[in-house]
Design a protein around this motif. Structure first.
Motif, PDB file in Angstrom:
ATOM      1  N   GLN A 224      -1.710  -5.995   1.917  1.00  0.00           N
ATOM      2  CA  GLN A 224      -1.756  -4.852   0.998  1.00  0.00           C
ATOM      3  C   GLN A 224      -3.118  -4.165   1.076  1.00  0.00           C
ATOM      4  O   GLN A 224      -4.150  -4.836   1.113  1.00  0.00           O
ATOM      5  N   TYR A 261      -0.527  -1.129  -1.440  1.00  0.00           N
ATOM      6  CA  TYR A 261       0.754  -0.990  -0.731  1.00  0.00           C
ATOM      7  C   TYR A 261       0.730  -1.914   0.478  1.00  0.00           C
ATOM      8  O   TYR A 261      -0.264  -1.950   1.218  1.00  0.00           O
ATOM      9  N   GLU A 265       5.739  -1.602   2.880  1.00  0.00           N
ATOM     10  CA  GLU A 265       5.927  -0.505   1.915  1.00  0.00           C
ATOM     11  C   GLU A 265       5.494   0.835   2.504  1.00  0.00           C
ATOM     12  O   GLU A 265       6.109   1.870   2.229  1.00  0.00           O
ATOM     13  N   LEU A 312       1.119   8.178  -2.140  1.00  0.00           N
ATOM     14  CA  LEU A 312       1.337   7.692  -0.774  1.00  0.00           C
ATOM     15  C   LEU A 312       2.224   8.654   0.026  1.00  0.00           C
ATOM     16  O   LEU A 312       1.956   8.929   1.199  1.00  0.00           O
TER      17      LEU A 312
END
Ligand code: UFG
Length: 332
Positions: A224, A261, A265, A312
């Motif tokens: 992440q 994220y 993802e 994002l």
């Protein structure tokens, strides 16, 4: 009279976005860049461009004699983590010694305000999440160490000469491109995730995105990161500059969105945003990747009043628009 800003490294990815924003904010802008990675055509036409190197102390002195600057923003740096492991001296020369040259020229000319590009790599493998500015800093690469050393130089200079004030901005994972589609990353060979996701979309299943490891201790097993849009990074610089000009004290600020994220993802978000498939292939972990790096940017929010605005999806969309434009220019 318009305030005059020197943007060192203003022809690069983040620097060129900064120059555009400063011009829009009615600043007079001079760019100093050696064009080792930057491109002359990325520099806004309202800025004055001077080709030069920060390792050249003589040229810097000349620059400061020619222009009466109110402040300096420095983006110029070497910034590839594995390369820094192979070529430490180059990194310490470009990211520490050359910045010392710049600071000397600034001080001789009586320029007081400095905004410096630092990095989350100063923390190394973070001990707790989200990472705060006062958390332990144990860089795991010469790149991270070189930036931490320069932060220390800035601190010591501020102690010795209190008129000199600085903001060091520790970026997390910078990405995206100018929403107009006219500015973006220029690298030929990318190591970063989002540009590689977009490359895989363009090139198809023969050249998939390589996902480095899915056995991390995260919900889906992939690492992440805290992705933050390049325009939001530049807004923070402008706020930091104004903060220093208002009399704000020297300080260090994290710049991230505060949300992690995973690699998977990001891939899902790209497929949704672009309505296109991202071909992927799994491979073992990449050396030195921490499992989770997420910023606390509470300090930048509190003191600079900074609030990132791009999510994002828009990071991916703007980066894609820029990639399409670059690809179009190549085939044209
Ligand atoms: N990743 C892939 N495939 C790729 C590229 C990246 O799976 O092709 C993964 C990486 O393993 C990592 C994540 O995507 O888990 C993000 O990797 P990036 O290379 O995009 O970014 P990093 O987090 O490694 O590096 C960023 C900055 C550096 C900075 C570092 C320190 O780009 O400049 O954070 O926090 F030093």
């Amino acid at each position: 009279m318009r305030k005059k800003v020197l943007v060192v490294g203003g022809a690069g990815y983040i620097g060129s976005h900064m120059v555009r924003m400063l011009v829009e904010a009615k600043r007079s802008v001079v760019v100093y860049d050696n064009l080792s990675t930057g491109k002359r055509q990325m520099v806004d036409s309202h800025a004055t461009f001077v080709k030069g190197d920060t390792r050249d102390a003589f040229a810097l002195r000349k620059l400061f004699r020619l222009h009466k600057f109110d402040s300096v923003i420095c983006f110029a740096a070497s910034l590839i983590v594995p390369e820094s492991v192979a070529k430490p001296l180059e990194y310490y020369e470009n990211n520490v010694a050359a910045v010392v040259n710049l600071l000397k020229a600034m001080r001789e000319a009586g320029v007081d305000y400095f905004v410096f590009s630092s990095t989350a790599a100063t923390y190394g493998e973070p001990k707790r999440m989200p990472v705060r500015e006062d958390d332990p800093k144990e860089p795991t690469s010469p790149y991270g160490m070189s930036k931490l050393m320069t932060e220390r130089v800035l601190r010591d200079l501020n102690i010795a000469e209190p008129d000199f004030r600085y903001a060091a901005l520790r970026y997390f994972n910078v990405c995206g491109a100018h929403p107009s589609g006219t500015l973006g990353a220029m690298k030929k060979k990318e190591t970063l995730l989002i540009p590689n996701v977009l490359r895989a979309v363009r090139q198809g299943p023969a050249h998939p995105l390589i996902i480095f490891g899915d056995d991390y201790k995260t919900p889906d097993g992939t690492c992440q990161r805290d992705y933050v849009h390049v325009v939001d990074i530049c807004s923070a610089h402008l706020l930091a500059l104004r903060y220093l000009e208002r009399g704000g004290k020297s300080d260090v600020f994290n710049l991230g969105c505060g949300k992690g994220y995973s690699v998977k993802e990001v891939v899902d978000a790209a497929e949704k945003a672009l309505s296109l498939h991202v071909p992927v292939k799994y491979s073992p972990r990449r050396a030195g990747d921490p499992s989770r790096v997420v910023a606390s940017s509470a300090k930048a929010a509190r003191i600079l009043k900074w609030k990132p605005t791009f999510d994002l999806r828009s990071m991916i969309e703007t980066a894609w628009r820029w990639e399409q434009k670059k690809a179009g220019n190549k085939t044209a």
